[in-house]
Design a protein around this motif. Structure first.
Motif, PDB file in Angstrom:
ATOM      1  N   TRP A  61       4.534 -42.915 -35.319  1.00  0.00           N
ATOM      2  CA  TRP A  61       4.241 -44.174 -36.021  1.00  0.00           C
ATOM      3  C   TRP A  61       2.741 -44.192 -36.285  1.00  0.00           C
ATOM      4  O   TRP A  61       1.934 -44.245 -35.351  1.00  0.00           O
ATOM      5  N   HIS A 102       2.159 -43.073 -31.106  1.00  0.00           N
ATOM      6  CA  HIS A 102       1.446 -43.982 -32.007  1.00  0.00           C
ATOM      7  C   HIS A 102       0.073 -43.421 -32.345  1.00  0.00           C
ATOM      8  O   HIS A 102      -0.650 -42.931 -31.472  1.00  0.00           O
ATOM      9  N   LEU A 151       8.120 -43.096 -28.592  1.00  0.00           N
ATOM     10  CA  LEU A 151       7.092 -43.445 -29.567  1.00  0.00           C
ATOM     11  C   LEU A 151       5.809 -42.651 -29.349  1.00  0.00           C
ATOM     12  O   LEU A 151       5.302 -42.556 -28.228  1.00  0.00           O
ATOM     13  N   ALA A 189       8.307 -53.179 -40.870  1.00  0.00           N
ATOM     14  CA  ALA A 189       8.513 -52.203 -39.801  1.00  0.00           C
ATOM     15  C   ALA A 189       9.906 -52.335 -39.201  1.00  0.00           C
ATOM     16  O   ALA A 189      10.549 -51.328 -38.877  1.00  0.00           O
ATOM     17  N   MET A 209       7.093 -42.580 -39.325  1.00  0.00           N
ATOM     18  CA  MET A 209       6.983 -43.906 -39.924  1.00  0.00           C
ATOM     19  C   MET A 209       5.510 -44.235 -40.098  1.00  0.00           C
ATOM     20  O   MET A 209       4.683 -43.952 -39.222  1.00  0.00           O
TER      21      MET A 209
END
Length: 256
Positions: free
Chosen positions: A80, A108, A106, A53, A134
Motif C-alpha cells: 500500500w 506500507h 500489509l 481505499a 494498492m
C-alpha cells in the motif's frame, strides 16, 4: 475549392470512451465473482468520504477469491503506497479496521512525492510475491501522466501483479488503466440485530471506462465473505433518514 472532411472535436470523443473500448452486444457486464482479466484499475474518489481505499480493498479481495487454487488461502503480502497528499487527505491505514485476512500482510510505504510513490508502485509490481499493489495519490500531479500510467500497466501485466490505484480528489484525465471507476459513498442497509450499529460498507460505483466489460453503475456492498452488487438507485430514491437536528428558528441555540 477542395472540400476537406470535417475535423472531429476531441472533446466529443469522450462519450465513446465512456462506453468502453471495443464493446459490443456480446461484451459481458461486470459483476462480483467474475474473473477479471484486468491488471490495472483506477478509482476516482472524494477524500472526505474515505470510500476509495475501502472499495479498492473490496475489489482486490474479490479478485483474489477467483485466483485461489485448491482452496489454499493466499498468504502473500500486499503493498500500500501513499504520497504526501494522500496521507494528508486520508491518513495512514488503520490496521484494526482492515479485513482480518489482510491485517498481518500489509506493507506500507509513505512517499514524500508523487514521483517517489510511482517508483514504489512500479517496484512493487515487479515483485511476484505480492498478492496485489494498492496506491493512493492525491489530485492530478504532473508526474502521473499517460506515460507513467502506461508504465504501471505494462509492469502489472508483465509480472502478473494487479494494481488498484485510488485517485483522491482528482479529475478524470488520460490513463492506461483497463478499468476506471468513479466511487462515492452510499447508504448502508439497516443492521439486522442492532439498529444503532454501523452498517455494512456500501459504495456507489460507476464503471465509466472498461476494456472487457460494458460500463455501468451499481451499489456495491462488502459482506466480508463476498462482494455484493445491486442495481444503482436513482438519487431521488436514496433513503432519507431525516434531519439530525431541528432548526432553531429565531431562538438562540444556547437557550435549549
Amino acid at each position: 475549392m477542395i472540400e476537406h472532411a470535417p475535423i472531429r472535436d476531441p472533446v466529443a470523443l469522450a462519450p465513446g470512451l465512456a462506453r468502453g473500448i471495443g464493446t459490443s452486444a456480446r461484451t459481458p457486464r461486470w459483476q462480483p465473482g467474475l474473473a477479471l482479466d484486468c491488471a490495472h484499475a483506477e478509482l476516482f474518489a472524494p477524500a472526505r468520504d474515505a470510500c476509495g481505499a475501502g472499495m479498492a480493498l473490496a475489489l482486490a479481495r474479490d479478485a483474489l477469491r477467483q485466483q485461489q487454487v485448491a482452496e489454499l488461502p493466499d498468504r502473500r503480502p500486499f503493498l500500500w503506497v501513499q504520497d504526501k497528499a494522500a496521507l494528508r487527505l486520508s491518513g495512514r491505514p488503520y490496521l484494526p479496521g482492515l479485513p482480518a485476512d489482510l491485517r498481518h500482510r500489509l506493507i506500507h510505504v509513505a512517499a514524500a512525492t508523487p514521483e517517489d510513490a510511482l517508483f514504489a508502485l512500479e517496484e512493487g509490481l515487479r515483485c511476484r510475491d505480492m498478492a496485489f499493489v494498492m496506491g493512493e495519490i492525491g489530485g492530478n500531479p504532473r508526474a502521473l501522466d499517460f506515460t507513467a500510467s502506461r508504465r504501471l500497466s505494462l509492469a502489472a501485466e508483465k509480472h502478473g501483479v494487479p494494481l488498484w490505484l485510488v485517485r483522491l480528489d482528482a479529475r478524470r484525465d488520460l490513463g492506461a488503466a483497463r478499468m476506471r471507476w468513479e466511487v462515492g459513498p452510499a447508504p448502508s442497509p439497516r443492521p439486522r440485530w442492532n439498529a444503532h450499529a454501523p452498517g455494512t460498507a456500501t459504495w456507489r460505483a460507476d464503471l465509466f471506462r472498461a476494456h472487457t466489460f460494458h460500463p455501468g453503475q451499481w451499489t456495491l456492498r462488502d459482506d466480508d465473505a463476498l462482494l455484493v452488487a445491486e442495481p444503482a438507485l436513482p438519487e431521488s430514491r436514496t433513503p432519507d433518514h431525516g434531519d439530525l437536528v431541528h432548526g432553531s428558528g429565531d431562538r438562540s441555540l444556547a437557550t435549549g
